[in-house]
Design a protein around this motif. Sequence first.
Motif, mmCIF file in Angstrom:
data_model
loop_
_atom_site.group_PDB
_atom_site.id
_atom_site.type_symbol
_atom_site.label_atom_id
_atom_site.label_comp_id
_atom_site.label_asym_id
_atom_site.label_seq_id
_atom_site.Cartn_x
_atom_site.Cartn_y
_atom_site.Cartn_z
ATOM 1 N N LEU A 145 -0.387 -9.144 -7.607
ATOM 2 C CA LEU A 145 -1.097 -8.720 -6.062
ATOM 3 C C LEU A 145 -2.329 -8.406 -6.139
ATOM 4 O O LEU A 145 -2.795 -7.320 -6.529
ATOM 5 N N ALA A 146 -3.208 -9.209 -5.896
ATOM 6 C CA ALA A 146 -4.710 -9.050 -5.850
ATOM 7 C C ALA A 146 -5.101 -8.111 -4.752
ATOM 8 O O ALA A 146 -4.510 -8.116 -3.520
ATOM 9 N N VAL B 45 -2.705 0.874 -6.247
ATOM 10 C CA VAL B 45 -1.535 2.004 -6.623
ATOM 11 C C VAL B 45 -2.010 3.301 -6.126
ATOM 12 O O VAL B 45 -3.045 3.724 -6.853
ATOM 13 N N THR B 46 -1.110 3.965 -5.400
ATOM 14 C CA THR B 46 -1.685 5.371 -4.882
ATOM 15 C C THR B 46 -0.800 6.421 -5.893
ATOM 16 O O THR B 46 -1.135 7.828 -5.816
ATOM 17 N N VAL C 156 6.254 2.516 -8.014
ATOM 18 C CA VAL C 156 5.002 2.633 -7.550
ATOM 19 C C VAL C 156 4.926 2.805 -6.080
ATOM 20 O O VAL C 156 5.547 1.887 -5.378
ATOM 21 N N GLU C 157 3.976 3.568 -5.476
ATOM 22 C CA GLU C 157 3.707 3.425 -4.091
ATOM 23 C C GLU C 157 2.235 2.533 -4.137
ATOM 24 O O GLU C 157 1.475 3.030 -4.713
ATOM 25 N N ILE C 158 2.029 1.721 -3.097
ATOM 26 C CA ILE C 158 0.938 0.769 -3.154
ATOM 27 C C ILE C 158 0.430 0.639 -1.739
ATOM 28 O O ILE C 158 1.136 0.916 -0.893
ATOM 29 N N ASN D 43 -3.108 -4.878 1.986
ATOM 30 C CA ASN D 43 -3.233 -5.299 3.321
ATOM 31 C C ASN D 43 -3.254 -4.246 4.129
ATOM 32 O O ASN D 43 -2.673 -4.486 5.586
ATOM 33 N N ASN D 44 -3.639 -2.885 4.019
ATOM 34 C CA ASN D 44 -3.821 -1.867 4.820
ATOM 35 C C ASN D 44 -2.275 -1.332 5.030
ATOM 36 O O ASN D 44 -2.267 -0.461 6.112
ATOM 37 N N LYS D 45 -1.286 -1.476 4.526
ATOM 38 C CA LYS D 45 0.019 -1.290 4.720
ATOM 39 C C LYS D 45 0.550 -0.318 3.273
ATOM 40 O O LYS D 45 0.173 -0.986 2.456
ATOM 41 N N MET D 46 1.454 0.592 3.497
ATOM 42 C CA MET D 46 1.914 1.078 2.260
ATOM 43 C C MET D 46 3.360 0.391 2.176
ATOM 44 O O MET D 46 3.992 0.420 2.933
ATOM 45 N N TYR D 47 3.464 0.374 0.889
ATOM 46 C CA TYR D 47 4.802 -0.387 0.173
ATOM 47 C C TYR D 47 5.247 0.531 -1.040
ATOM 48 O O TYR D 47 4.424 1.214 -1.671
ATOM 49 N N ARG D 48 6.579 0.449 -1.071
ATOM 50 C CA ARG D 48 6.971 1.312 -2.127
ATOM 51 C C ARG D 48 7.706 0.097 -2.956
ATOM 52 O O ARG D 48 8.665 -0.904 -2.436
ATOM 53 N N ILE D 49 7.293 -0.045 -4.151
ATOM 54 C CA ILE D 49 7.935 -1.317 -5.091
ATOM 55 C C ILE D 49 8.888 -0.364 -6.157
ATOM 56 O O ILE D 49 8.127 0.495 -7.108
#
Length: 214
Positions: free
Chosen positions: A74-75, A79-80, A92-94, A97-103
């Motif tokens: 994912l370019a 990672v926050t 990780v939380e990333i 595209n201006n959205k937060m995701y949890r992986i």
Amino acid sequence: MFVQPAPNPNSTPAVMIEGANSVGIPIFENPNGRMMESDGGASMLDVIVHNGKRQSVFRSYVFPLMDRPNLTVLAHALVTRITFDKKRATGVEIVYNNKMYRIGAGCEVVLSLGAINTPKVLMQSGIGNQAELGHLKIPPVQHLPGVGHNLQDHFLIYGCVWEYRQPSVIPNAARAVLFWKTDRNLDTPDTQIIQSDGGRVKTEMKKFGLANDS
Ligand SMILES: Cc1cc2nc3c(=O)[nH]c(=O)nc-3n(C[C@H](O)[C@H](O)[C@H](O)COP(=O)(O)OP(=O)(O)OC[C@H]3O[C@@H](n4cnc5c(N)ncnc54)[C@H](O)[C@@H]3O)c2cc1C
């Protein structure tokens, strides 16, 4: 990863290696492995140029595996934070595209964000000096005071400035390197000298009668 000394070197790197050897510094075939772990030595530097193209780490390691179904790159994802279940990293939380995701991690989380951002993200995740995390209202997961400390910076000195007697083409990327100790009691070398001739003319060099920045 493809490495080799720059093809068609001019004579300057060989002269530096010869000079190093004349004062007792051993010569190595290349600077990797044995020389890196030795008390010091001199060699030609390797470059990561293949068929005239510089190969990045991504090109060398990741790109050939891009069609694997178990690899997603994912370019521009940032990672926050690492997520935890108690003290076990779960993913990780990333921001992407201006959205937060949890992986979620199936197996493990490997952080390799560089010398500054790796400890930064660890601290954002609650791993670090508890007192410092407290100032930033980050809930501590693990008190680990070394995180974010002991960054070892080094300085670089541009050594020699000279003018060719006859106009000369700027040489290619062929360079020599040597590692040596400033004190023979040190465990490992603390000095790296890189011979690299090229047009590196800076404003400060004007006083030597050299041209503008280039
Ligand atoms: C000017 C300079 C010249 C150098 N020359 C040489 C050389 O000639 N030979 C040599 O062997 N070494 C050289 N090095 C050292 C070498 O570049 C580093 O040792 C190496 O790049 C470290 O690799 P790394 O993967 O640990 O970190 P990095 O290469 O720093 O990679 C970290 C990556 O993580 C990304 N990242 C950071 N934070 C986040 C985040 N929160 N979310 C998502 N991604 C993030 C960054 O964008 C970066 O792509 C040089 C270094 C510098 C600065």
